[in-house]
Design a protein around this motif. Structure first.
Motif, PDB file in Angstrom:
ATOM      1  N   ALA A  35       9.027  -2.217   0.361  1.00 32.13           N
ATOM      2  CA  ALA A  35       8.053  -3.094   1.020  1.00 32.13           C
ATOM      3  C   ALA A  35       8.745  -4.334   1.585  1.00 32.13           C
ATOM      4  N   GLY A  36       9.666  -4.896   0.826  1.00 36.93           N
ATOM      5  CA  GLY A  36      10.422  -6.043   1.321  1.00 36.93           C
ATOM      6  C   GLY A  36      11.288  -5.686   2.513  1.00 36.93           C
ATOM      7  N   MET A  37      11.871  -4.485   2.477  1.00 33.36           N
ATOM      8  CA  MET A  37      12.715  -4.044   3.579  1.00 33.36           C
ATOM      9  C   MET A  37      11.888  -3.724   4.825  1.00 33.36           C
ATOM     10  N   ILE A  38      10.661  -3.238   4.625  1.00 38.70           N
ATOM     11  CA  ILE A  38       9.760  -3.025   5.764  1.00 38.70           C
ATOM     12  C   ILE A  38       9.378  -4.373   6.365  1.00 38.70           C
ATOM     13  N   ALA A  39       9.103  -5.345   5.501  1.00 37.67           N
ATOM     14  CA  ALA A  39       8.708  -6.675   5.972  1.00 37.67           C
ATOM     15  C   ALA A  39       9.814  -7.346   6.789  1.00 37.67           C
ATOM     16  N   ASP A  40      11.083  -7.123   6.408  1.00 36.97           N
ATOM     17  CA  ASP A  40      12.169  -7.760   7.170  1.00 36.97           C
ATOM     18  C   ASP A  40      12.712  -6.884   8.300  1.00 36.97           C
ATOM     19  N   GLY A  41      12.102  -5.698   8.500  1.00 33.69           N
ATOM     20  CA  GLY A  41      12.480  -4.849   9.618  1.00 33.69           C
ATOM     21  C   GLY A  41      13.635  -3.899   9.350  1.00 33.69           C
ATOM     22  N   SER A  42      14.130  -3.846   8.110  1.00 35.28           N
ATOM     23  CA  SER A  42      15.241  -2.954   7.784  1.00 35.28           C
ATOM     24  C   SER A  42      14.809  -1.499   7.637  1.00 35.28           C
ATOM     25  N   MET A  43      13.536  -1.287   7.322  1.00 34.66           N
ATOM     26  CA  MET A  43      12.975   0.057   7.176  1.00 34.66           C
ATOM     27  C   MET A  43      11.621   0.087   7.853  1.00 34.66           C
ATOM     28  N   ARG A  44      11.161   1.301   8.105  1.00 30.95           N
ATOM     29  CA  ARG A  44       9.796   1.457   8.615  1.00 30.95           C
ATOM     30  C   ARG A  44       9.118   2.599   7.867  1.00 30.95           C
ATOM     31  N   HIS A  45       7.812   2.468   7.783  1.00 31.69           N
ATOM     32  CA  HIS A  45       6.976   3.475   7.129  1.00 31.69           C
ATOM     33  C   HIS A  45       6.703   4.558   8.154  1.00 31.69           C
ATOM     34  N   CYS A  46       7.044   5.802   7.856  1.00 33.11           N
ATOM     35  CA  CYS A  46       6.818   6.927   8.780  1.00 33.11           C
ATOM     36  C   CYS A  46       5.400   7.429   8.607  1.00 33.11           C
ATOM     37  N   ARG A  47       4.709   7.516   9.678  1.00 33.72           N
ATOM     38  CA  ARG A  47       3.361   8.064   9.658  1.00 33.72           C
ATOM     39  C   ARG A  47       3.414   9.401  10.393  1.00 33.72           C
ATOM     40  N   PRO A  48       3.360  10.504   9.649  1.00 36.83           N
ATOM     41  CA  PRO A  48       3.469  11.822  10.285  1.00 36.83           C
ATOM     42  C   PRO A  48       2.373  12.046  11.320  1.00 36.83           C
ATOM     43  N   SER A  49       2.725  12.735  12.399  1.00 34.95           N
ATOM     44  CA  SER A  49       1.763  12.979  13.472  1.00 34.95           C
ATOM     45  C   SER A  49       1.175  14.378  13.422  1.00 34.95           C
ATOM     46  N   VAL A  50       1.541  15.165  12.414  1.00 34.00           N
ATOM     47  CA  VAL A  50       1.002  16.522  12.297  1.00 34.00           C
ATOM     48  C   VAL A  50      -0.195  16.526  11.364  1.00 34.00           C
ATOM     49  N   SER A  51      -0.849  17.673  11.244  1.00 39.52           N
ATOM     50  CA  SER A  51      -2.061  17.758  10.425  1.00 39.52           C
ATOM     51  C   SER A  51      -1.769  17.463   8.961  1.00 39.52           C
ATOM     52  N   GLY A  52      -2.783  17.000   8.249  1.00 39.84           N
ATOM     53  CA  GLY A  52      -2.639  16.628   6.846  1.00 39.84           C
ATOM     54  C   GLY A  52      -2.207  17.773   5.951  1.00 39.84           C
ATOM     55  N   ALA A  53      -2.672  19.004   6.220  1.00 36.24           N
ATOM     56  CA  ALA A  53      -2.304  20.151   5.387  1.00 36.24           C
ATOM     57  C   ALA A  53      -0.812  20.437   5.485  1.00 36.24           C
ATOM     58  N   GLY A  73       0.783  -1.224   0.000  1.00 34.82           N
ATOM     59  CA  GLY A  73       0.000   0.000   0.000  1.00 34.82           C
ATOM     60  C   GLY A  73       0.818   1.279   0.000  1.00 34.82           C
ATOM     61  N   LEU A  74       2.104   1.182  -0.284  1.00 32.18           N
ATOM     62  CA  LEU A  74       2.948   2.374  -0.348  1.00 32.18           C
ATOM     63  C   LEU A  74       2.620   3.149  -1.617  1.00 32.18           C
ATOM     64  N   ASP A  75       2.693   4.464  -1.542  1.00 35.66           N
ATOM     65  CA  ASP A  75       2.587   5.262  -2.756  1.00 35.66           C
ATOM     66  C   ASP A  75       3.885   6.035  -2.924  1.00 35.66           C
ATOM     67  N   MET A  76       3.995   6.796  -3.986  1.00 38.87           N
ATOM     68  CA  MET A  76       5.273   7.439  -4.278  1.00 38.87           C
ATOM     69  C   MET A  76       5.628   8.537  -3.284  1.00 38.87           C
ATOM     70  N   LEU A  77       4.667   9.026  -2.499  1.00 36.08           N
ATOM     71  CA  LEU A  77       4.949  10.043  -1.499  1.00 36.08           C
ATOM     72  C   LEU A  77       5.025   9.485  -0.083  1.00 36.08           C
ATOM     73  N   SER A  78       4.982   8.154   0.063  1.00 38.10           N
ATOM     74  CA  SER A  78       5.128   7.540   1.377  1.00 38.10           C
ATOM     75  C   SER A  78       6.523   7.824   1.917  1.00 38.10           C
ATOM     76  N   LEU A  79       6.587   8.175   3.202  1.00 42.02           N
ATOM     77  CA  LEU A  79       7.864   8.422   3.851  1.00 42.02           C
ATOM     78  C   LEU A  79       8.369   7.152   4.514  1.00 42.02           C
ATOM     79  N   VAL A  80       9.641   6.836   4.283  1.00 45.23           N
ATOM     80  CA  VAL A  80      10.261   5.667   4.890  1.00 45.23           C
ATOM     81  C   VAL A  80      11.604   6.072   5.492  1.00 45.23           C
ATOM     82  N   VAL A  81      12.047   5.311   6.490  1.00 46.46           N
ATOM     83  CA  VAL A  81      13.329   5.572   7.138  1.00 46.46           C
ATOM     84  C   VAL A  81      13.975   4.236   7.487  1.00 46.46           C
ATOM     85  N   ALA A  82      15.296   4.187   7.400  1.00 45.97           N
ATOM     86  CA  ALA A  82      16.036   2.971   7.742  1.00 45.97           C
ATOM     87  C   ALA A  82      16.014   2.774   9.253  1.00 45.97           C
ATOM     88  N   THR A  83      15.913   1.539   9.681  1.00 53.77           N
ATOM     89  CA  THR A  83      15.926   1.224  11.111  1.00 53.77           C
ATOM     90  C   THR A  83      17.287   0.708  11.561  1.00 53.77           C
TER      91      THR A  83
END
Length: 119
Positions: free
Chosen positions: A84-102, A29-39
């Protein structure tokens, strides 16, 4: 194979970019603007998978999939599958911003614009 029965490997890249991601992988379910970071930093075994190694090295802070695809010179679809594969194996995580959508939308658009200007 050569005419004399000897083998000469192709000196170019042996795998096409679409072979980077695992067959049958889901982009989670990642899109091209999804934020990811290495763990984690790259490990010794990551040098065998140069795209993974580069992604881990470059994503020490949150990056969008489109930025990563440009950096790795991969199609966006392949970058999504790789991440997606790296998220599945724990090498990366999907960042979910905690600020407002705008605010998130404006920050992401600025990051994309800066990335496009850098190209």
């Amino acid at each position: 194979m050569t005419g004399d029965g000897g083998y000469r490997p192709d000196p170019g890249r042996l795998l096409r970019p679409f072979a980077v991601a695992a067959a049958g992988a889901d982009d989670a379910g990642l899109d091209m603007l999804s934020l990811v970071v290495a763990t984690r930093p790259p490990a010794d075994a990551d040098h065998l998978l140069p795209e993974r190694e580069a992604a881990l090295s470059w994503c020490t802070r949150p990056r969008t999939i489109v930025e990563l695809a440009a950096r790795l010179q991969l199609p966006i679809r392949m970058a999504k599958l790789l991440v997606a594969g790296m998220i599945a194996d724990g090498s990366m995580r999907h960042c979910r911003p905690s600020v407002s959508g705008a605010a998130v939308g404006e920050d992401v658009l600025r990051a994309v614009l800066e990335g496009l200007r850098a190209l």
